[in-house]
Design an enzyme around this catalytic site. Structure first.
Site, mmCIF file in Angstrom:
data_model
loop_
_atom_site.group_PDB
_atom_site.id
_atom_site.type_symbol
_atom_site.label_atom_id
_atom_site.label_comp_id
_atom_site.label_asym_id
_atom_site.label_seq_id
_atom_site.Cartn_x
_atom_site.Cartn_y
_atom_site.Cartn_z
ATOM 1 N N TYR A 98 -1.071 -26.654 -7.968
ATOM 2 C CA TYR A 98 0.115 -26.393 -8.787
ATOM 3 C C TYR A 98 0.075 -24.979 -9.347
ATOM 4 C CZ TYR A 98 3.913 -26.935 -12.060
ATOM 5 O OH TYR A 98 5.109 -26.780 -12.713
ATOM 6 N N PHE A 150 28.173 -8.849 -2.974
ATOM 7 C CA PHE A 150 27.730 -9.954 -2.137
ATOM 8 C C PHE A 150 28.015 -11.238 -2.917
ATOM 9 C CE2 PHE A 150 24.902 -13.159 -0.451
ATOM 10 C CZ PHE A 150 25.410 -13.183 0.835
ATOM 11 N N THR A 151 28.393 -12.293 -2.207
ATOM 12 C CA THR A 151 28.921 -13.510 -2.839
ATOM 13 C C THR A 151 28.020 -14.051 -3.955
ATOM 14 O OG1 THR A 151 27.895 -14.717 -1.022
ATOM 15 C CG2 THR A 151 30.242 -14.224 -0.806
ATOM 16 N N ASP A 241 18.512 -4.838 -3.619
ATOM 17 C CA ASP A 241 18.469 -6.065 -2.813
ATOM 18 C C ASP A 241 17.799 -5.679 -1.494
ATOM 19 O OD1 ASP A 241 18.948 -8.184 -1.096
ATOM 20 O OD2 ASP A 241 20.923 -8.631 -1.938
ATOM 21 N N LYS A 284 15.711 -13.743 5.631
ATOM 22 C CA LYS A 284 16.241 -12.790 6.620
ATOM 23 C C LYS A 284 15.076 -11.989 7.224
ATOM 24 C CE LYS A 284 20.065 -13.868 4.170
ATOM 25 N NZ LYS A 284 20.066 -14.779 3.014
ATOM 26 N N ARG A 408 34.135 -13.914 6.675
ATOM 27 C CA ARG A 408 33.793 -12.973 5.608
ATOM 28 C C ARG A 408 35.069 -12.192 5.287
ATOM 29 N NH1 ARG A 408 28.513 -14.195 3.485
ATOM 30 N NH2 ARG A 408 30.078 -15.558 2.635
ATOM 31 N N PHE A 475 33.788 -20.549 -0.120
ATOM 32 C CA PHE A 475 33.700 -20.477 1.347
ATOM 33 C C PHE A 475 32.750 -21.524 1.927
ATOM 34 C CE2 PHE A 475 29.553 -18.418 1.483
ATOM 35 C CZ PHE A 475 29.475 -17.845 0.219
#
Ligand SMILES: Cc1ncc(COP(=O)(O)O)c(C=O)c1O
Length: 485
Positions: A98, A150-151, A241, A284, A408, A475
């Site tokens: 943990y 970005f969303t 990011d 990604k 998009r 979306f």
């Protein structure tokens, strides 16, 4: 007609054009992926009638399709990567304690070595990290400038009481502009927000590399250097990011003077050195199926974030990931920054882009790092933006070929929280996102032919009406019906 006998069996018809390899078609030697396939997952295509039913059941939203009903899945490059044998071996070395898992320390060491930040807070994926940084730094009334929204990033900024302001260069909103670094921040737009005491309302500048919503477009090293200098002058922090920074580094290596001889890893480290910290969706670049982190140099943000993470994600040494997931991310970071991997990655995206642009199909240019973006406005000039041309195009592509893509455009842009109206972005796109190390060149050929078939049938297409709209990130779950007649 003359014919030549080969091995006594095959006959070559000289009137037929000779087959040419991918490299020969472009006047160079071919390259191949720097890996071979050890395990396969069968694909199957359901018939047109089946796809028709599946699409209707999904409310014409490709997010709501079952993956068993999809043939080639280009919905996203997020978490859809194929892991390497080293990553799978690493999964077996998961320390599932943990607290204080050894895999966390491997992850921390990989982030320090390759991104250069002092502190690391693990999260279950990118939006977990966006939540932490937004809650830690943003106060109601703040503004957060960034190179295109970005969303999930913008939503977390808004939920913390802030407002996102787009300061990307104008070329980013033009799908035909060939600017080599369409992800760059416009320094004049940014400075206009800082002057006259404005900087006090800016907790940080939010820079993304590469810019997903602009078509996977890169930011130049010169731009991040200039943004850093401007932020220093006004005492504003700069957070990055880094979700697709390795891809961004590839474009710097290809296009920016002085970087041709530097490795992806060197460029990545230098880019980060101009920023105060970063968040990532490891799903990604890092070649895993789940994971993320927030990293920073400042102690105050580290203290806040490592306290908040225990409320929302998990203890600060796992943050929502299993030990084995952290090990796979640590190994994935090394693999992501390998030049041969990145050449194949971007080369595959570019191969598909070159087919489509050679056939004069409307796509965003230059081709970006992770996807091909179809310009739905130019597919369906007769469909008003209020009838969701990109959503319609993604549905038509699925219907034609079983290929799944993502809208998009106006649906992803959502509503303005102040006015409640749809936000109408200049870019109305469909993203064909290429998972890393998953599909072959033959899959890309099938995709290209399907896009052409949909373009050739563009005339009778009418558009969609939204019949269900969820409150957040619509979306993902909105439902539609075709406009008839
Ligand atoms: C640029 C960028 N930032 C953040 C995120 C959010 O990450 P996640 O989906 O892991 O929550 C994504 C996901 O698509 C992304 O593309």
């Amino acid at each position: 007609m003359s014919a030549e006998q080969l091995d006594g069996a095959q006959v070559v018809d000289e009137a037929r054009p000779m087959h040419r390899t991918m490299g020969q078609q472009s006047g160079r030697r071919s390259w191949a992926e720097p890996w071979k396939i050890k395990m396969v997952e069968p694909l199957r295509m359901i018939d047109r009638a089946g796809r028709d039913v599946a699409l209707r059941d999904a409310g014409y939203n490709t997010f709501l399709l079952r993956s068993d009903d999809v043939y080639i899945d280009l919905l996203t490059d997020s978490g859809t990567n194929a892991m390497s044998d080293r990553q799978w071996a690493g999964m077996m070395l998961g320390d599932e304690a943990y607290a204080g898992s050894r895999n966390f320390y491997h992850l921390e060491a990989a982030v320090r070595k390759h991104y250069g930040y002092r502190h690391v807070v693990p999260t279950h994926q990118g939006r977990g990290a966006e939540h932490l940084i937004s809650q830690a730094l943003i106060k109601p009334g703040d503004i957060i400038p960034g190179n295109m929204y970005f969303t999930t990033t913008r939503l977390h900024q808004e939920l913390a009481g802030g407002a996102f302001v787009d300061v990307i260069i104008d070329e980013a909103h033009d799908p035909a502009s060939l600017h080599p670094f369409k992800g760059n921040i416009d320094l004049a737009k940014l400075e206009a927000l800082f002057v006259d005491g404005g900087a006090a309302k800016v907790p940080y500048v939010c820079l993304a590399a590469t810019v997903n919503m602009a078509g996977g477009q890169p930011v130049s090293m010169a731009n991040v250097r200039d943004v850093r200098a401007l932020c220093n002058r006004y005492g504003v922090r700069l957070y990055l990011d880094v979700t697709r920074l390795a891809e961004n580094a590839w474009f710097i290596q290809e296009r920016e003077e002085g970087y041709a001889g530097k490795s992806i890893a060197e460029i990545t480290l230098e880019f980060c050195s101009h920023t105060d910290g970063a968040w990532v969706s490891s799903k990604k670049d890092h070649l895993v199926n789940i994971g993320g982190w927030l990293a920073m140099n400042h102690d105050d943000l580290f203290q806040k974030a490592s306290n908040l993470v225990v409320v929302y994600e998990g203890l600060h040494t796992y943050g929502g990931m299993a030990g084995r997931d952290m090990e796979a991310v640590a190994i994935g970071i090394e693999e992501a920054l390998d030049d041969a991997h990145m050449n194949a990655r971007i080369g595959q995206v570019r191969y598909l882009g070159e087919l489509l642009s050679d056939w004069h199909l409307p796509i965003v240019l230059p081709v970006g790092g992770h996807a091909i973006f179809l310009d739905a406005r130019r597919f369906y000039p007769h469909v008003a933006q209020s009838c969701f041309p990109a959503q319609t195009l993604a549905a038509q592509l699925y219907l034609d070929s079983g290929i799944r893509a993502m809208e998009r455009g106006v649906v992803s842009a959502g509503r303005d929280p102040q006015t409640g109206d749809h936000r109408y972005p200049k870019l109305e796109l469909v993203r064909l996102t290429i998972p890393r190390r998953v599909y072959t060149q033959a899959h890309m050929d099938v995709v290209a032919e399907a896009v052409k078939a949909v373009y050739d049938q563009r005339e009778g297409v009418r558009g969609l009406r939204m019949v269900y709209e969820p409150e957040y990130l619509r979306f993902f779950q909105a439902r539609f019906e075709p406009i008839e007649g």
